[in-house]
Design an enzyme around this catalytic site. Structure first.
Site, PDB file in Angstrom:
ATOM      1  N   MET A   1      -0.379   4.943   4.793  1.00 42.44           N
ATOM      2  CA  MET A   1      -0.760   4.690   6.186  1.00 42.44           C
ATOM      3  C   MET A   1      -0.067   5.718   7.088  1.00 42.44           C
ATOM      4  SD  MET A   1      -1.373   0.662   6.607  1.00 42.44           S
ATOM      5  CE  MET A   1       0.303   0.159   6.802  1.00 42.44           C
TER       6      MET A   1
ATOM      7  N   HIS B   1       7.444   8.389   0.403  1.00 47.53           N
ATOM      8  CA  HIS B   1       6.064   8.829   0.163  1.00 47.53           C
ATOM      9  C   HIS B   1       6.056  10.194  -0.545  1.00 47.53           C
ATOM     10  CE1 HIS B   1       5.191   6.348   3.903  1.00 47.53           C
ATOM     11  NE2 HIS B   1       4.329   5.851   3.040  1.00 47.53           N
TER      12      HIS B   1
ATOM     13  N   GLN C   1      -5.355  -5.045   7.469  1.00 43.43           N
ATOM     14  CA  GLN C   1      -4.192  -5.647   6.806  1.00 43.43           C
ATOM     15  C   GLN C   1      -3.099  -6.060   7.797  1.00 43.43           C
ATOM     16  OE1 GLN C   1      -3.449  -1.906   4.449  1.00 43.43           O
ATOM     17  NE2 GLN C   1      -1.312  -2.480   4.681  1.00 43.43           N
TER      18      GLN C   1
ATOM     19  N   GLY D   1       4.591   2.397  -4.401  1.00 46.35           N
ATOM     20  CA  GLY D   1       6.040   2.214  -4.406  1.00 46.35           C
ATOM     21  C   GLY D   1       6.421   0.770  -4.705  1.00 46.35           C
TER      22      GLY D   1
ATOM     23  N   LYS E   1       8.853  -0.735  -3.456  1.00 53.09           N
ATOM     24  CA  LYS E   1       9.415  -1.436  -2.280  1.00 53.09           C
ATOM     25  C   LYS E   1       8.485  -2.594  -1.897  1.00 53.09           C
ATOM     26  CE  LYS E   1       9.524   0.128   2.046  1.00 53.09           C
ATOM     27  NZ  LYS E   1       9.012  -0.942   2.929  1.00 53.09           N
TER      28      LYS E   1
HETATM   29  O1  PAF Z   1       1.413   0.465   1.211  1.00 50.97           O
HETATM   30  C1  PAF Z   1       0.696   0.920   2.115  1.00 50.97           C
HETATM   31  O2  PAF Z   1       1.064   1.862   2.824  1.00 50.97           O
HETATM   32  C2  PAF Z   1      -0.652   0.272   2.376  1.00 50.97           C
HETATM   33  O3  PAF Z   1      -0.609  -1.105   2.174  1.00 50.97           O
HETATM   34  C3  PAF Z   1      -1.793   0.915   1.567  1.00 50.97           C
HETATM   35  C4  PAF Z   1      -1.611   0.692   0.076  1.00 50.97           C
HETATM   36  C5  PAF Z   1      -1.863   2.401   1.871  1.00 50.97           C
HETATM   37  C6  PAF Z   1      -3.138   0.282   1.962  1.00 50.97           C
HETATM   38  O4  PAF Z   1      -3.423   0.474   3.306  1.00 50.97           O
END
Ligand code: PAF
Length: 281
Positions: free
Chosen positions: A30, A37, A61, A150, A152
């Site tokens: 995101m 990342h 989400q 990840g 986390k």
């Molecule tokens: O972990 C995240 O950053 C988000 O939940 C993901 C997997 C990119 C889905 O939007």
């Protein structure tokens, strides 16, 4: 490195990679990228012919509109970081490119067999439905051989494994260890929102989690849970939302140390919601 914004452009590039016989690694994000990342992306670059990254703040989400509004965004910085570690293709769509208006306005419903009813699922109703909704779409578009997530977000990772099994995606999910700052604080895009004073307090979360390991197996899970919650709540600006010691497969709370266990925690540091976890066994 190339950046694409539409499904059509992405599909054209994916088709080309496939016709050239290249293996595709994928890291969904995101944005607001941090060293955690970059670790996933670097591993993806090493283990595949091409690395594709999505940068998309997925509205479905977020159960709290304010959290969605405040989520940090800096695509230009993200792109520079990705280029630096060898990512080949970045997908940064607008919400209307991936979702129809109906999808944006209706709650998607998926059966996770109870994995989503605890912890994050209990405090963020609908969150995992939104995660699965976007990851399914992205997997169909990117068609990766391997996808990197990840640890986390331990619960998210369990649900992604379940989704891949149920939907029969031909993709290998790679679980990547938590990346921590030198202080122990788990890397998170949300850390950017902490003031320097709050950051000093937030460090205590991982310190208490690490300390708690010393009491296993002498203390039972219930007492250990109380110890962790109590100790963190004593620090001003920190407030535990939940801390659960669960079986790593079922995500249900345990009352002994016989199975493989993980302690998952969410703590408010001021207004910033931080998550972390620790393996006990
Ligand atoms: O972990 C995240 O950053 C988000 O939940 C993901 C997997 C990119 C889905 O939007």
């Amino acid at each position: 490195m190339k950046t694409v914004h539409t499904k059509a452009e992405l599909t054209a590039d994916i088709e080309r990679f496939k016709s050239e016989g290249k293996t595709i690694g994928f890291v969904p994000t995101m944005g607001a990228l941090h060293a955690g990342h970059i670790e996933l992306v670097s591993r993806c670059v090493r283990e595949n012919d091409v690395c594709v990254v999505s940068v998309f703040v997925n509205p479905t989400q977020f159960n709290n509109p304010d959290d969605l509004k405040k989520y940090p965004r800096d695509v230009e910085r993200d792109k520079a970081l990705l280029e630096g570690v060898g990512c080949k293709l970045v997908f940064t769509p607008e919400p209307n490119e991936v979702y129809s208006q109906t999808e944006l306005n209706t709650q998607f419903d998926f059966d996770f067999g109870g994995l989503d009813k605890v912890m994050e699922g209990k405090f963020r109703p609908g969150h995992f439905n939104g995660v699965v909704q976007i990851v399914e779409k992205l997997f169909k578009l990117v068609q990766p051989n391997k996808a990197y997530f990840g640890e986390k977000d331990f619960q998210q990772l369990s649900i992604i494994h379940r989704m891949v099994d149920i939907m029969k995606f031909d993709v290998e999910i790679i679980d990547c260890p938590i990346v921590r700052e030198e202080s122990g604080l788990a890397m998170s895009s949300r850390n950017e929102r902490l003031t320097s004073e709050q950051r000093k307090k937030a460090i205590e979360i991982s310190k208490v989690l690490f300390e708690s390991r010393n009491f296993v197996p002498e203390m039972n899970p219930e007492s250990l849970k109380a110890f962790v919650i109590d100790k963190i709540n004593q620090i001003d600006v920190l407030e535990v939302e939940y801390f659960e010691i669960v079986d790593t497969t079922t995500l249900q709370a345990v009352n002994n140390w016989e199975t493989s266990t993980v302690g998952c925690i969410t703590v408010y540091c001021g207004e910033v919601r931080l998550i972390d976890n620790i393996r006990y066994k």
